[in-house]
Every structure is written in C-alpha cells, then in structure tokens.
Write a protein that holds these residues in place. Structure first.
Motif, PDB file in Angstrom:
ATOM      1  N   GLN A 192       0.835  -1.201   0.000  1.00  0.00           N
ATOM      2  CA  GLN A 192       0.000   0.000   0.000  1.00  0.00           C
ATOM      3  C   GLN A 192       0.870   1.251   0.000  1.00  0.00           C
ATOM      4  O   GLN A 192       0.553   2.240  -0.632  1.00  0.00           O
ATOM      5  N   PHE A 193       1.958   1.180   0.730  1.00  0.00           N
ATOM      6  CA  PHE A 193       2.866   2.323   0.828  1.00  0.00           C
ATOM      7  C   PHE A 193       3.770   2.454  -0.395  1.00  0.00           C
ATOM      8  O   PHE A 193       4.567   3.364  -0.482  1.00  0.00           O
ATOM      9  N   ASN A 194       3.666   1.510  -1.295  1.00  0.00           N
ATOM     10  CA  ASN A 194       4.523   1.490  -2.480  1.00  0.00           C
ATOM     11  C   ASN A 194       5.996   1.300  -2.114  1.00  0.00           C
ATOM     12  O   ASN A 194       6.890   1.830  -2.774  1.00  0.00           O
ATOM     13  N   ASN A 195       6.236   0.564  -1.028  1.00  0.00           N
ATOM     14  CA  ASN A 195       7.611   0.219  -0.676  1.00  0.00           C
ATOM     15  C   ASN A 195       8.077  -0.918  -1.566  1.00  0.00           C
ATOM     16  O   ASN A 195       7.362  -1.899  -1.729  1.00  0.00           O
ATOM     17  N   LEU A 196       9.268  -0.773  -2.112  1.00  0.00           N
ATOM     18  CA  LEU A 196       9.807  -1.850  -2.930  1.00  0.00           C
ATOM     19  C   LEU A 196      10.108  -3.051  -2.031  1.00  0.00           C
ATOM     20  O   LEU A 196      10.535  -2.871  -0.895  1.00  0.00           O
ATOM     21  N   PRO A 197       9.862  -4.252  -2.516  1.00  0.00           N
ATOM     22  CA  PRO A 197      10.200  -5.408  -1.683  1.00  0.00           C
ATOM     23  C   PRO A 197      11.713  -5.499  -1.512  1.00  0.00           C
ATOM     24  O   PRO A 197      12.459  -5.142  -2.417  1.00  0.00           O
ATOM     25  N   PRO A 198      12.175  -5.939  -0.344  1.00  0.00           N
ATOM     26  CA  PRO A 198      13.621  -6.085  -0.174  1.00  0.00           C
ATOM     27  C   PRO A 198      14.151  -7.205  -1.063  1.00  0.00           C
ATOM     28  O   PRO A 198      13.387  -8.028  -1.558  1.00  0.00           O
ATOM     29  N   SER A 199      15.457  -7.224  -1.241  1.00  0.00           N
ATOM     30  CA  SER A 199      16.051  -8.272  -2.085  1.00  0.00           C
ATOM     31  C   SER A 199      15.885  -9.638  -1.430  1.00  0.00           C
ATOM     32  O   SER A 199      15.639 -10.635  -2.082  1.00  0.00           O
ATOM     33  N   ILE A 200      16.061  -9.656  -0.123  1.00  0.00           N
ATOM     34  CA  ILE A 200      15.907 -10.896   0.632  1.00  0.00           C
ATOM     35  C   ILE A 200      15.123 -10.561   1.896  1.00  0.00           C
ATOM     36  O   ILE A 200      15.413  -9.556   2.545  1.00  0.00           O
ATOM     37  N   GLU A 201      14.153 -11.399   2.209  1.00  0.00           N
ATOM     38  CA  GLU A 201      13.359 -11.172   3.416  1.00  0.00           C
ATOM     39  C   GLU A 201      13.386 -12.453   4.256  1.00  0.00           C
ATOM     40  O   GLU A 201      12.449 -13.254   4.237  1.00  0.00           O
ATOM     41  N   PRO A 202      14.456 -12.644   4.990  1.00  0.00           N
ATOM     42  CA  PRO A 202      14.626 -13.903   5.716  1.00  0.00           C
ATOM     43  C   PRO A 202      13.809 -13.929   7.007  1.00  0.00           C
ATOM     44  O   PRO A 202      13.549 -12.891   7.603  1.00  0.00           O
ATOM     45  N   THR A 203      13.409 -15.133   7.391  1.00  0.00           N
ATOM     46  CA  THR A 203      12.670 -15.264   8.649  1.00  0.00           C
ATOM     47  C   THR A 203      13.581 -15.849   9.728  1.00  0.00           C
ATOM     48  O   THR A 203      14.495 -16.632   9.439  1.00  0.00           O
ATOM     49  N   ALA A 204      13.309 -15.474  10.952  1.00  0.00           N
ATOM     50  CA  ALA A 204      14.110 -15.981  12.070  1.00  0.00           C
ATOM     51  C   ALA A 204      13.976 -17.498  12.197  1.00  0.00           C
ATOM     52  O   ALA A 204      14.967 -18.201  12.418  1.00  0.00           O
ATOM     53  N   THR A 205      12.770 -17.998  12.031  1.00  0.00           N
ATOM     54  CA  THR A 205      12.577 -19.441  12.186  1.00  0.00           C
ATOM     55  C   THR A 205      13.270 -20.229  11.073  1.00  0.00           C
ATOM     56  O   THR A 205      13.565 -21.403  11.246  1.00  0.00           O
ATOM     57  N   GLY A 206      13.508 -19.578   9.966  1.00  0.00           N
ATOM     58  CA  GLY A 206      14.192 -20.252   8.871  1.00  0.00           C
ATOM     59  C   GLY A 206      15.704 -20.266   9.048  1.00  0.00           C
ATOM     60  O   GLY A 206      16.429 -20.815   8.220  1.00  0.00           O
ATOM     61  N   HIS A 207      16.182 -19.658  10.128  1.00  0.00           N
ATOM     62  CA  HIS A 207      17.628 -19.555  10.319  1.00  0.00           C
ATOM     63  C   HIS A 207      18.055 -19.932  11.730  1.00  0.00           C
ATOM     64  O   HIS A 207      18.980 -19.357  12.295  1.00  0.00           O
ATOM     65  N   ILE A 208      17.359 -20.937  12.266  1.00  0.00           N
ATOM     66  CA  ILE A 208      17.704 -21.419  13.611  1.00  0.00           C
ATOM     67  C   ILE A 208      19.101 -22.050  13.596  1.00  0.00           C
ATOM     68  O   ILE A 208      19.906 -21.832  14.514  1.00  0.00           O
ATOM     69  N   ILE A 209      19.389 -22.782  12.533  1.00  0.00           N
ATOM     70  CA  ILE A 209      20.687 -23.469  12.454  1.00  0.00           C
ATOM     71  C   ILE A 209      21.824 -22.447  12.454  1.00  0.00           C
ATOM     72  O   ILE A 209      22.811 -22.597  13.182  1.00  0.00           O
ATOM     73  N   GLU A 210      21.671 -21.403  11.653  1.00  0.00           N
ATOM     74  CA  GLU A 210      22.705 -20.360  11.592  1.00  0.00           C
ATOM     75  C   GLU A 210      22.891 -19.695  12.955  1.00  0.00           C
ATOM     76  O   GLU A 210      24.007 -19.357  13.355  1.00  0.00           O
ATOM     77  N   GLN A 211      21.764 -19.515  13.648  1.00  0.00           N
ATOM     78  CA  GLN A 211      21.849 -18.862  14.957  1.00  0.00           C
ATOM     79  C   GLN A 211      22.569 -19.768  15.951  1.00  0.00           C
ATOM     80  O   GLN A 211      23.401 -19.305  16.731  1.00  0.00           O
ATOM     81  N   ILE A 212      22.244 -21.048  15.904  1.00  0.00           N
ATOM     82  CA  ILE A 212      22.900 -22.003  16.808  1.00  0.00           C
ATOM     83  C   ILE A 212      24.404 -22.051  16.523  1.00  0.00           C
ATOM     84  O   ILE A 212      25.230 -22.050  17.446  1.00  0.00           O
ATOM     85  N   GLU A 213      24.747 -22.055  15.244  1.00  0.00           N
ATOM     86  CA  GLU A 213      26.164 -22.086  14.867  1.00  0.00           C
ATOM     87  C   GLU A 213      26.893 -20.861  15.425  1.00  0.00           C
ATOM     88  O   GLU A 213      28.021 -20.958  15.917  1.00  0.00           O
ATOM     89  N   MET A 214      26.238 -19.748  15.332  1.00  0.00           N
ATOM     90  CA  MET A 214      26.848 -18.517  15.805  1.00  0.00           C
ATOM     91  C   MET A 214      27.040 -18.561  17.328  1.00  0.00           C
ATOM     92  O   MET A 214      28.088 -18.157  17.845  1.00  0.00           O
ATOM     93  N   ILE A 215      26.032 -19.057  18.008  1.00  0.00           N
ATOM     94  CA  ILE A 215      26.118 -19.158  19.466  1.00  0.00           C
ATOM     95  C   ILE A 215      27.265 -20.105  19.860  1.00  0.00           C
ATOM     96  O   ILE A 215      28.039 -19.808  20.783  1.00  0.00           O
ATOM     97  N   LYS A 216      27.373 -21.208  19.138  1.00  0.00           N
ATOM     98  CA  LYS A 216      28.454 -22.166  19.428  1.00  0.00           C
ATOM     99  C   LYS A 216      29.822 -21.490  19.315  1.00  0.00           C
ATOM    100  O   LYS A 216      30.724 -21.719  20.124  1.00  0.00           O
ATOM    101  N   LYS A 217      29.933 -20.669  18.293  1.00  0.00           N
ATOM    102  CA  LYS A 217      31.191 -19.966  18.060  1.00  0.00           C
ATOM    103  C   LYS A 217      31.499 -18.983  19.206  1.00  0.00           C
ATOM    104  O   LYS A 217      32.641 -18.866  19.650  1.00  0.00           O
TER     105      LYS A 217
END
Length: 501
Positions: free
Chosen positions: A113-138
């Motif tokens: 409605q606001f005519n905002n262009l969609p971002p190039s990537i719109e990632p979800t937190a739940t889709g990146h649990i593995i990446e988050q766990i890896e980061m925490i491990k590090k």
RNA sequence: GGUCGGGUGGCCGAGUGGCUAGGCAGAGCUCUGCAAAAGCUCCCACAGCGGUUCGAAUCCGCUCUCGACCUCCA
C-alpha cells in the motif's frame, strides 16, 4: 556530489563509500509479526525504502535485507520466559505459525500500500535457527558466552574488557558506558541464571508449555532476540556490510548486542554506517503498545480508529512522513495529516498535468530568469537527497515548481517563457524524484475523493430521473458507468450503492 | 539517577552566523454566471536570561521545559 549519511556510530554526517562499489549491502530490522503493523512502523520502512530507491537511482547494485521476526522473544527477560507469539496464539486459538502467517500477509499488504519496494531478501528468524545455533556455538567457543540451566548468555563484562582495548567497548553505539549500566539497570526477577545483570540471552531453554521450540546442543529452546539479526545479516551480507538501519529505539540494546555478537564471531564491526530513524509521536508521545496510543495501518487507511476524524490514504501517510527529515521526531495529528493530504493532491494534480504535455526542443527562453530558476530548483533536488536524505527540502522545492506549472496550465505565463528543453528537463526530473525516488504512486481512481463525489452526483441525478420515470436517463447512467467498471446497485431499502470492478 | 535528542509563526515542519524554507489554515485581490480550482499579495516565528560577534534561530553559558532509551518496542 557524494551522498552523505548521518552515522549514529560516529555521530556525524559521513560521505557514503561502499566497501565494494558498485555493490551495497543494507540490513534493516523488520517487524515482529505477532500483531498488526502500526503508523510508527511505517516510518523506518518508508525511510529505508527511500534510501534503497536513492541508492538504486545513483547506480548502486543494492542487496537490501529486511528480516521477519517470527520466532518470538520474551515479554521481559528474566521473568518466566514467555513467548510473545505463543501467548497471543493461544488467545486467538491459532497455531503460532498460523498467526505468523496472518500478520506477515498483513504486513506485506501494508508495505505494498505504501509502495515500498520489496527487499532483495526477506529472511525469517525461524528459517535460520541453524545459523543462529552455529553462531552461538562460536561465541561459546571463544569464551564470550556461558550456559546456565539450558540457556546461553552473552558475557557482556568480558566482552567489554577485551574489546575496550580494541577501542570498541560495549555501548559504543549508544554512548553508554558499562559502569553506568551496572549501577542503573533495573532489578529483574530471576536474574540468578546470569553471571551479571547486563548479560543478555542468546538462547533460552523452553519451558514445557512453550510451543515454539527447537532442538539445540543445550536442549530444547528458542533463540534470543538479538542473535537472529546478526545471523541473517552475516549470512546474506557478509561479515562486514555497508548500512545497518532501524528505528532509534533499537539502538540500545538491540543493535548494541548485535555489534557485540557479530564482532566476537566475525572479528569486526558488522556495519559501517548505522542509520536510525526517529519516532512518530502522537501528542508528543512515541506511538507504542506501552502507551496505548497505537493506530494500526489498516485503521489509518479506513479511518476506523476513534482518534481519526477521517481515513488517510497510504500515499498521504507516505507523503506526511517524507515532509520531514527522518532523524527528527514527527508529530501525528489529524490536522497535520489533512494538510499533507491537500498538499499531496495539489502537487500530484500539477505533476500529472505536466506529465501529459509535449514540449518543443527550443533552447531559448523568453524569461531567462524564470528558466534559470526552474533549473536551479530541479538541480537542487539531488543535493538535498545527498544531504542525509533531506526529503523535506526536496518536497519544498517541488512546491516551488508547482505554481509555475499551474501558471503555465492557466496561461498566466506563456509556454515560451521557459525553454522547451527546460520544460522537458522538469518533466523528466519530477517523474524521477516523485515516482522513483520518493516512491509516490499516482493513486488509483478508487481511492480518489473526487471520483467518489462524481459517482454520488450521478447517483442523485439518476434517482431524480427515476422519480420522473425518465428511465432512458436512469438506464444510460447505470449502463455507462457499468462500461467504465463501476457497478450501480439498487438496494432493497431504496438506497443505491456502487462498487468498482 | 545515567545516556541521547528536542523546544521554530494557529498547526505540521526545513534551516549551524548575514540571503523568502515549504505545506496546511487564515486575510485580501485577480480570474469566474456562481462556486471550486488556479495565480498574486499578506500573515516575517525561532522557550527564557546572559555572553561571543559588525551581525545569532544558528556558537557559548545558565535556567525553564518536553521527549526517547536504560534489556517488549520501528
């Protein structure tokens, strides 16, 4: 001339230089989809949309990443861990992901409605649990986080000790020093798990009743609020990227924690330019859940909130936001919105008329001063955008040009007063700045008051004709409108309604 | 209490040393069958008190005042 952006990190305007031109990486903190977006949320998304549009306009290849927080985080850390999304879901008798889906759709609808262009990537937190766990491990492996009862906390004191020596103490973005915080942080219940009250959660153990949960090396749980942005930004933009944006209220603790996490993992400050928009206020107060003064976007668009005296179109709201510079607070009121509505209509009427004109290639103006003035106003548009996106000044210059256009239209000035070449230039630049850079969309007929008024007028005429049994006229109005895609309906109670097809 | 940011004409809001910001509202005029629209003109404000300066909304000091953040927040 180069683009200058105000960098919250250095507290000054800086020339924007991409790390790897012409590529630009930009991360903006997106919404938590546990409820409907409100007017306050509109500001960052419109602000960073304009930045995105401007960067594209000047030729950068931008990867714009804006996340969706759908994992839920704590109402209040330290209390019994209560997941915002989960508790709301129970109330609404929806599955958590069903709720997330619903509000994600609503959010996307509002962005459109606001005519905002969609971002190039719109990632979800739940889709990146593995990446988050890896980061925490590090972070644990590097010794900057510890486990307690199945939860993982970031060791802020240790981070501050180590990184103060590298000129990057904890609090560098928001200007807080840790000693002050140790003294002033309010006491929360259930702090005993943490070594220190300034520590923040990277991973929380899920209580039995918690629905959103994932398997991790530390048992079943869910990620802390801050880690998702670090994980997704790193994944899609790399260890160091150009711009990190968000609302000013995220500066602390959210962005501060992001800096700490990412720095430990990637050994560098994640972003070069930290850009923060200021808040929208209502009666001088920030719009937010805690103040009970929230106007949801759907309510704004249909005028259903009690505080509103009328509905405001998405473009009116966008224009209202663009009439101020993004770093100042912006105070909402019906009066202010109505002023924007009228101003926008005047601007767009002039612009649309000009757009439809054809001009010659004549280079010589009869009124050299006016010709020169028009060129100056148009040329300044770029300079204003370059000065930390001063859309307020861009809009002001557009309104300098409007009377000249209207004077041409009403023949108060001759077309030859200004050279054809200049008119063509004005035409092209206005199209560029109004539609491409500011992202103002010519609104569809269905939203226009004038059109609605015209239809109501026709309905009245038709009623009168019908009363006089002049069915030829009555049917002509109905049939002609139908051809235009407007359907007249005779309701049973004698009233007449219409719809757009 | 700590950190940060504000106080500009009826309203919204630009503006970091001198030059009209802009929009909306209001007043007058022009145009117009009337009205609307449009154009022109007017409305010349910077919280207060000191100071610096030839000159300050803009720099400095003090006072008053509003707000944001301080682990939910765009």
């Amino acid at each position: 001339m180069p683009l200058k952006l105000y960098n919250s990190l250095t507290r000054q305007k800086e020339v924007f230089e991409p790390i790897n031109a012409p590529y630009v990486g930009m991360y903006v903190c997106g919404p938590t989809v546990s409820g409907e977006s409100h007017l306050g949320h509109a500001r960052p998304f419109i602000t960073f949309d304009v930045l995105y549009r401007y960067l594209l306009h000047v030729g950068y290849k931008v990867r714009y990443v804006r996340n969706i927080t759908d994992a839920g985080h704590f109402e209040e850390e330290g209390k019994l861990a209560e997941d915002k999304i989960t508790s709301k879901a129970i109330l609404e008798k929806l599955e958590p992901m069903e709720l997330v889906q619903k509000y994600t759709h609503l959010y996307h609808w509002a962005m459109d409605q606001f005519n905002n262009l969609p971002p190039s990537i719109e990632p979800t937190a739940t889709g990146h649990i593995i990446e988050q766990i890896e980061m925490i491990k590090k972070i644990i492996a590097d010794g900057f986080a510890y486990e307690a009862n199945g939860s993982i906390y970031f060791d802020v004191i240790k981070y501050n000790e180590v990184y103060s020596k590298k000129n990057q103490p904890y609090g560098i973005l928001s200007g807080r020093n840790l000693e002050d915080q140790l003294d002033t942080t309010r006491e929360l219940d259930n702090q005993d798990e943490k070594k220190n009250k300034v520590d923040f959660a990277l991973w929380k153990k899920a209580p039995v009743e918690h629905i959103m949960r994932w398997q991790s090396p530390w048992g079943e749980g869910f990620p802390g609020w801050h880690i998702e942005c670090s994980a997704m930004a790193t994944k899609y933009l790399g260890k160091k990227f150009d711009i990190h944006g968000g609302g000013m209220d995220l500066q602390f603790p959210h962005h501060e924690c992001e800096i700490a996490q990412s720095t430990v993992c990637n050994h560098e400050m994640p972003a070069r330019y930290w850009v923060h928009n200021n808040m929208i206020t209502i009666n001088g107060r920030k719009m937010g859940k805690s103040y009970n003064n929230v106007v949801k976007l759907s309510e704004l668009f249909d005028g259903s909130h009690p505080i509103l005296t009328q509905a405001y179109s998405p473009m009116t709201v966008r224009f209202f936001i663009l009439q101020s510079q993004y770093r100042g607070t912006l105070d909402f009121s019906n009066e202010a919105l109505q002023a924007s509505e009228k101003a926008l209509r005047r601007l767009m009427d002039a612009y649309e008329w000009l757009k439809a004109q054809t001009f010659t290639n004549e280079k010589k103006p009869k009124d050299a001063a006016l010709d020169q003035q028009l060129n100056t106003w148009v040329n300044e548009l770029a300079a204003f955008m370059e000065d930390d996106l001063n859309t307020a000044k861009v809009v002001a210059n557009l309104f300098e040009i409007v009377p000249v256009i209207n004077s041409l239209k009403d023949k108060h000035i001759a077309a030859e007063a200004v050279s054809g070449v200049t008119w063509q230039f004005v035409q092209a630049q206005l199209a560029l700045y109004i539609e491409q850079v500011l992202g103002i969309r010519v609104e569809s007929g269905a939203n226009r008051k004038q059109l609605n008024s015209v239809i109501h007028l026709l309905i009245e005429i038709r009623k009168e004709a019908k009363a006089k049994k002049d069915f030829a006229t009555s049917d002509k109005i109905r049939n002609q409108l139908m051809e235009m895609g407007i359907q007249i309906k005779d309701d049973k109670d004698g009233e007449v309604s219409f719809t757009f097809s």
